[in-house]
Design a protein around this motif. Structure first.
Motif, PDB file in Angstrom:
ATOM      1  N   ASP B 286      83.169   6.990 -23.461  1.00 20.89           N
ATOM      2  CA  ASP B 286      81.813   6.798 -23.978  1.00 20.89           C
ATOM      3  C   ASP B 286      80.771   7.156 -22.921  1.00 20.89           C
ATOM      4  OD1 ASP B 286      79.428   5.907 -24.987  1.00 20.89           O
ATOM      5  OD2 ASP B 286      80.134   3.882 -25.466  1.00 20.89           O
ATOM      6  N   GLN B 288      77.765   6.532 -22.845  1.00 22.64           N
ATOM      7  CA  GLN B 288      76.718   5.534 -22.627  1.00 22.64           C
ATOM      8  C   GLN B 288      77.272   4.281 -21.965  1.00 22.64           C
ATOM      9  OE1 GLN B 288      73.822   4.919 -25.813  1.00 22.64           O
ATOM     10  NE2 GLN B 288      74.923   6.476 -26.952  1.00 22.64           N
ATOM     11  N   ASP B 289      78.548   4.302 -21.677  1.00 23.71           N
ATOM     12  CA  ASP B 289      79.189   3.081 -21.204  1.00 23.71           C
ATOM     13  C   ASP B 289      79.007   2.915 -19.700  1.00 23.71           C
ATOM     14  OD1 ASP B 289      80.751   0.959 -20.576  1.00 23.71           O
ATOM     15  OD2 ASP B 289      82.568   1.707 -21.519  1.00 23.71           O
ATOM     16  N   VAL B 290      77.957   2.223 -19.341  1.00 18.96           N
ATOM     17  CA  VAL B 290      77.767   1.932 -17.923  1.00 18.96           C
ATOM     18  C   VAL B 290      77.961   0.437 -17.670  1.00 18.96           C
ATOM     19  CG1 VAL B 290      76.371   3.904 -17.230  1.00 18.96           C
ATOM     20  CG2 VAL B 290      75.265   1.959 -18.326  1.00 18.96           C
ATOM     21  N   ASP B 291      78.904  -0.125 -18.406  1.00 23.20           N
ATOM     22  CA  ASP B 291      79.246  -1.534 -18.217  1.00 23.20           C
ATOM     23  C   ASP B 291      79.991  -1.717 -16.896  1.00 23.20           C
ATOM     24  OD1 ASP B 291      78.304  -1.772 -20.752  1.00 23.20           O
ATOM     25  OD2 ASP B 291      80.081  -2.771 -21.573  1.00 23.20           O
ATOM     26  N   THR B 292      79.697  -2.804 -16.233  1.00 21.71           N
ATOM     27  CA  THR B 292      80.563  -3.198 -15.128  1.00 21.71           C
ATOM     28  C   THR B 292      81.675  -4.067 -15.711  1.00 21.71           C
ATOM     29  OG1 THR B 292      79.128  -5.096 -14.719  1.00 21.71           O
ATOM     30  CG2 THR B 292      78.771  -3.140 -13.366  1.00 21.71           C
ATOM     31  N   THR B 293      82.768  -4.177 -14.981  1.00 20.32           N
ATOM     32  CA  THR B 293      83.892  -4.993 -15.453  1.00 20.32           C
ATOM     33  C   THR B 293      84.293  -5.964 -14.354  1.00 20.32           C
ATOM     34  OG1 THR B 293      85.546  -3.473 -14.560  1.00 20.32           O
ATOM     35  CG2 THR B 293      84.785  -3.046 -16.803  1.00 20.32           C
ATOM     36  N   ALA B 294      84.897  -7.064 -14.773  1.00 20.46           N
ATOM     37  CA  ALA B 294      85.344  -8.058 -13.790  1.00 20.46           C
ATOM     38  C   ALA B 294      86.349  -7.418 -12.835  1.00 20.46           C
ATOM     39  CB  ALA B 294      85.963  -9.253 -14.509  1.00 20.46           C
ATOM     40  N   LEU B 297      84.597  -4.874 -10.388  1.00 20.48           N
ATOM     41  CA  LEU B 297      83.796  -5.504  -9.335  1.00 20.48           C
ATOM     42  C   LEU B 297      84.691  -6.203  -8.310  1.00 20.48           C
ATOM     43  CD1 LEU B 297      80.823  -6.835 -11.490  1.00 20.48           C
ATOM     44  CD2 LEU B 297      80.901  -4.800 -10.040  1.00 20.48           C
ATOM     45  N   SER B 319      74.981  -5.767  -9.498  1.00 22.01           N
ATOM     46  CA  SER B 319      76.053  -4.787  -9.578  1.00 22.01           C
ATOM     47  C   SER B 319      75.688  -3.818 -10.690  1.00 22.01           C
ATOM     48  CB  SER B 319      77.394  -5.464  -9.832  1.00 22.01           C
ATOM     49  OG  SER B 319      77.274  -6.386 -10.890  1.00 22.01           O
ATOM     50  N   PHE B 320      76.235  -2.624 -10.616  1.00 21.68           N
ATOM     51  CA  PHE B 320      75.899  -1.621 -11.620  1.00 21.68           C
ATOM     52  C   PHE B 320      77.021  -0.588 -11.692  1.00 21.68           C
ATOM     53  CE2 PHE B 320      74.871   1.850  -8.709  1.00 21.68           C
ATOM     54  CZ  PHE B 320      74.490   1.203  -7.551  1.00 21.68           C
ATOM     55  N   GLY B 486      63.722   0.342 -27.770  1.00 21.95           N
ATOM     56  CA  GLY B 486      64.940  -0.425 -28.033  1.00 21.95           C
ATOM     57  C   GLY B 486      65.206  -1.457 -26.958  1.00 21.95           C
ATOM     58  N   SER B 487      64.541  -1.283 -25.825  1.00 18.38           N
ATOM     59  CA  SER B 487      64.759  -2.255 -24.742  1.00 18.38           C
ATOM     60  C   SER B 487      63.491  -3.062 -24.477  1.00 18.38           C
ATOM     61  CB  SER B 487      65.236  -1.545 -23.471  1.00 18.38           C
ATOM     62  OG  SER B 487      64.214  -0.727 -22.931  1.00 18.38           O
TER      63      SER B 487
END
Lengths: 332, 519
Positions: B286, B288-294, B297, B319-320, B486-487
């Motif tokens: 994806d 658009q997926d700029v999620d951090t994950t446990a 990190l 974190s990013f 949207g934000s």
């Protein structure tokens, strides 16, 4: 650069600063000055429009702004000078033991104040999402509970409609109720620890009375949503606060409020080189509330986070007295 | 229809570097950016490293543009007033088995033209960097390595391009490109060219030259007109940014020798005095997926600690994650490289794709390189009045006492502190909003001024910044966004809806124990 000389400079015009200024004046100090970074005196009390303040100090129940107003009125009556919208950028120690406070504001520009003593009363700030290390996306809709409280109670604006709150500290609990009263839906409050950090009365009056569930041993495992928060994954945690795999569940929401602890704001204190207490996050002080730097006193939430403002006022009153005593001794 | 000589798609660091370089010629240039601001994609979330150039395979564009970009960066930082520091970089080798790899990096560096490379003994490393792990066997030292503010560079390039006449269209997402052919361009040397109609939500932009600098979306733009398709896979990297308290733990940028354990995690100071640790590397589906994950990190911290034992996770202030635009080559034997060329069969359509690391370092050189390609096919007279320099937003935090006084004299708003953690004033925020390609969002203000980048992470200043944006842009506070439509920060006014709106909330008991009214 405008310059002036004071006996006591008080940094912060919230409950601690106001009470310290009043007691110092009562104890006979004429040259007291309060420096406040916000546009009015009263500090965070101004946005705490709920009641429950003043039971010890005034023997009656007041709202935050009312409690602040009493002190502001007393300060006005005592003609204690103060400067608003004034940010202190530095405190330094001169070789003769006096202190130099550097500040700035729109009216005076850069200010340099020479003073015998300084009373630190800067309060605290909230732990941020980054410091909590919550994984996920970084959309709009994640606010500390205090920031949300400012939007709602001071600006009359809603930061969200469908809310999950992480952390059951008092601000989180109070904001759960406030958000409901102002039209939002509060899904739940999640608390990492096995018990709430908030006052019992707040759990009853802010959650129970509004049927807002409080999930203990629970935290946010992931934040979802690209532009705006769309939901969070909650998870149960074990005794060490570590997520238990398989215990996750999703809660749709557009807002996550964080009420996960307060941190004394001691940037200036550290800059001055005062010894810090790792446990409280405040400076190390003696019984007279004096830091490791002679003539620098600390009171209120900058020293350690207090549960009740009444206790802040009482402590600050002492700090004002001790500051005056320091000046007396110094001048023989 | 709007017509231009050149349309650049994407206002990241590549697009803006190209825009600035092309602005030296008499060309009408438009930059179309899908997001609400410049520097919103890959350019905003990366390591901020100016690589020395020993990493890329000799002979590739990556190698050439990396070394050239590195050489250009210092002078550019002075001309365009953005933060850059040549702090040097170290590649740590943790085991004897890794030595051939380290020596290979050294040889590559020499071949690529990297100057002053040295192999250091552990003792030499510790003398330079006392916080480095005792478990190293050797390190490669590149004094020419540096660090830059990625936003600072990108925004400076955009502003300077705009100063020289480039027109920026933000919130302009390209939906289609129509190629019209054949068209004979009038400009000498007469050459068969095409006219491209670039469509944005019904609006049409037309130009004979189109430059595809769309980052992770460069494949989608390319594939709109080219028969030979390309594919870009976003490669996500997670980071932790640490408090300024530990910003001086290391002075150089500390890399790890890639090994069986993976590509390694870097630990580096930032130009603003924080410490940055990361990135992970994970191909994801994806864009658009700029999620951090446990996991990510945790990994960043664990692997980072191999280089610097004293890393303290509790010092993390945010974190990013960022996405590298990784170009997939159908033939796996092919060396991974930037794709910067005129697309086959589509004269005037120039791809700038696959700009992953060392893309930020290379950006100024990519600007030059692409300008040369354009010059060859669509020559333009030089502008005599090109403005070569740009003045950044003054920083009260960095100013001397005299400078502070001068700023406040000029505008008292420079004495009104908005962000207490980073000492950012109203004056700086006003400058960010009102300059060319100015800020329109909270994140836009943040990247230009650092308001909200400190340890409280905008808890105190975001309401104030929002108020200033709303006042200056004549927008209702509810229209102010974090990062584009949207934000929005606010969702309405108090009591717009009944208490507990949402349907499932029902008061079953009145406070005080009375029976409740349902509905």
């Amino acid at each position: 650069m405008s310059k002036r000389t004071e006996d006591i400079v008080i940094i912060g015009g919230g409950p601690a600063g106001l009470a310290a200024a009043l007691s110092a004046r009562k104890a006979g100090c004429e040259k007291v000055l309060i420096l406040e970074r916000d546009r009015e005196l009263g500090g965070i009390l101004n946005q705490c429009i709920h009641n429950g303040f003043g039971l010890h100090t005034f023997k009656e129940e007041l709202t935050g702004p009312e409690y602040a107003e009493r002190y502001i009125d007393m300060a006005e009556e005592a003609k204690i000078p103060y400067m608003l919208n004034t940010m202190v950028t530095n405190i330094s120690l001169r070789s003769d033991g006096r202190k130099k406070v550097t500040a700035m504001n729109k009216e005076d520009g850069l200010l340099e104040i020479e003073t015998e003593t300084v009373i630190l009363a800067m309060g605290c700030r909230e732990r941020s999402r980054g410091a909590l290390n919550i994984p996920g996306s970084r959309p709009a809709g994640i606010y500390s509970a205090g920031t949300a409280q400012y939007y709602v109670n001071i600006r009359g604006r809603m930061p969200g409609k469908n809310v999950v709150i992480l952390g059951s500290g008092d601000i989180g609990l109070i904001m759960a109720r406030r958000m409901v009263l102002e039209g939002a839906k509060v899904q739940c409050v999640a608390e990492l620890r096995p018990q709430s950090g908030g006052l019992k009365r707040n759990i009853v009056q802010c959650l129970d009375d509004f049927n807002i569930p409080l999930y203990l041993n629970t935290t946010v495992a992931q934040i979802h949503g690209r532009d705006r928060v769309e939901g969070v994954t909650l998870t149960k945690v074990d005794d060490n606060g570590k997520p238990i795999p398989g215990s996750e569940w999703e809660v749709p929401c557009d807002t996550l409020l964080l009420s996960c602890g307060l941190i004394p704001e001691n940037e200036l204190t550290r800059g001055l080189g005062a010894d810090m207490d790792g446990k409280t996050g405040g400076p190390v002080v003696g019984e007279n509330l004096e830091c490791s730097i002679p003539g620098v006193f600390a009171c209120g939430n900058v020293l350690h986070v207090h549960e009740l403002v009444d206790h802040v006022s009482a402590e600050a009153e002492k700090a004002g007295n001790y500051a005056v005593e320091y000046i007396r001794q110094k001048r023989g | 229809m709007k017509d231009y000589d050149v349309i650049i798609i994407g206002a990241g660091v590549s697009g803006c570097a190209i825009a600035r370089e092309l602005a030296k010629g008499k060309l009408r240039i438009a930059v179309l950016e899908a997001k609400s601001d410049v520097c919103e994609g890959t350019s905003k979330a990366n390591s901020g490293i100016v690589h020395a150039g020993y990493d890329a395979v000799p002979g590739t564009l990556k190698a050439k543009l990396n070394v050239r970009g590195n050489e250009m960066m210092e002078e550019l930082s002075k001309k365009l007033d953005f933060p850059f520091r040549r702090n040097g970089s170290l590649v740590l080798c943790f085991e004897e088995d890794g030595m051939p790899g380290l020596e290979e990096l050294y040889r590559r560096g020499i071949e690529n033209g990297v100057k002053e490379l040295k192999l250091l003994s552990p003792e030499e490393v510790w003398a330079m960097e006392p916080a480095i792990s005792r478990n190293i066997v050797r390190a490669l030292y590149a004094p020419t390595g540096g660090i830059v503010c990625p936003f600072g560079l990108n925004i400076a390039l955009a502003e300077n391009a705009a100063e020289n006449g480039v027109e920026f269209y933000r919130d302009h997402k390209v939906t289609a490109i129509v190629e019209q052919r054949p068209v004979w361009t009038e400009k000498p040397p007469a050459k068969e060219g095409r006219m491209y109609q670039v469509q944005v939500d019904g609006e049409i932009f037309e130009a004979p030259i189109v430059i595809n600098a769309a980052g992770v979306y460069a494949d989608e733009i390319h594939n709109m007109i080219c028969e030979e398709k390309i594919r870009i896979v976003p490669r996500r990297g997670e980071y932790r940014l640490m408090d300024k308290n530990c910003g001086d733990l290391v002075n150089s940028t500390i890399f790890q020798q890639p090994s069986k354990m993976g590509k390694g995690i870097l630990v580096t100071p930032t130009v603003h005095g924080n410490l940055l640790v990361g990135p992970t590397a994970e191909d994801i589906p994806d864009k658009q997926d700029v999620d951090t994950t446990a996991e990510g990190l945790a990994k960043v911290l664990n692997l980072g600690s191999n280089s610097v034992d004293a890393l303290d996770g509790r010092q993390t202030i945010t974190s990013f994650a960022g996405l590298r635009a990784h170009l997939v080559h159908e033939d796996p034997a092919e060396k991974s490289d930037f794709l910067i060329e005129e697309a086959a069969g589509h004269p005037g359509f120039i791809d700038v794709a696959g700009i992953e690391s060392p893309g930020l370092t290379s950006a100024p050189a990519i600007g030059e390189y692409v300008a040369q390609i354009v010059e060859n096919i669509y020559p333009a007279e030089r502008k005599a009045d090109f403005v070569d320099t740009r003045k950044g937003i003054p920083s009260m935090a960095l100013a001397t006492e005299e400078e502070r006084e001068a700023l406040i004299r000029e505008n008292p708003a420079f004495a009104n502190v908005i962000c207490r953690c980073e000492l950012v004033t109203e004056g700086e925020i006003l400058s960010a909003i009102h300059r060319l390609v100015g800020a329109t969002t909270l994140d836009g203000v943040k990247r230009r001024t650092r308001a909200g980048m400190g340890r409280c992470q905008a808890g105190f200043c975001s309401p104030k910044t929002l108020e200033i944006l709303s006042r200056e842009l004549h927008l209702d506070p509810a229209q102010i966004t974090k990062e584009g439509t949207g934000s929005e920060i606010l969702t309405g006014k108090n009591k717009d809806t009944a208490p507990g709106e949402g349907g499932t909330w029902k008061r079953t008991q009145e406070p005080g124990g009375k029976e409740a009214l349902h509905e």
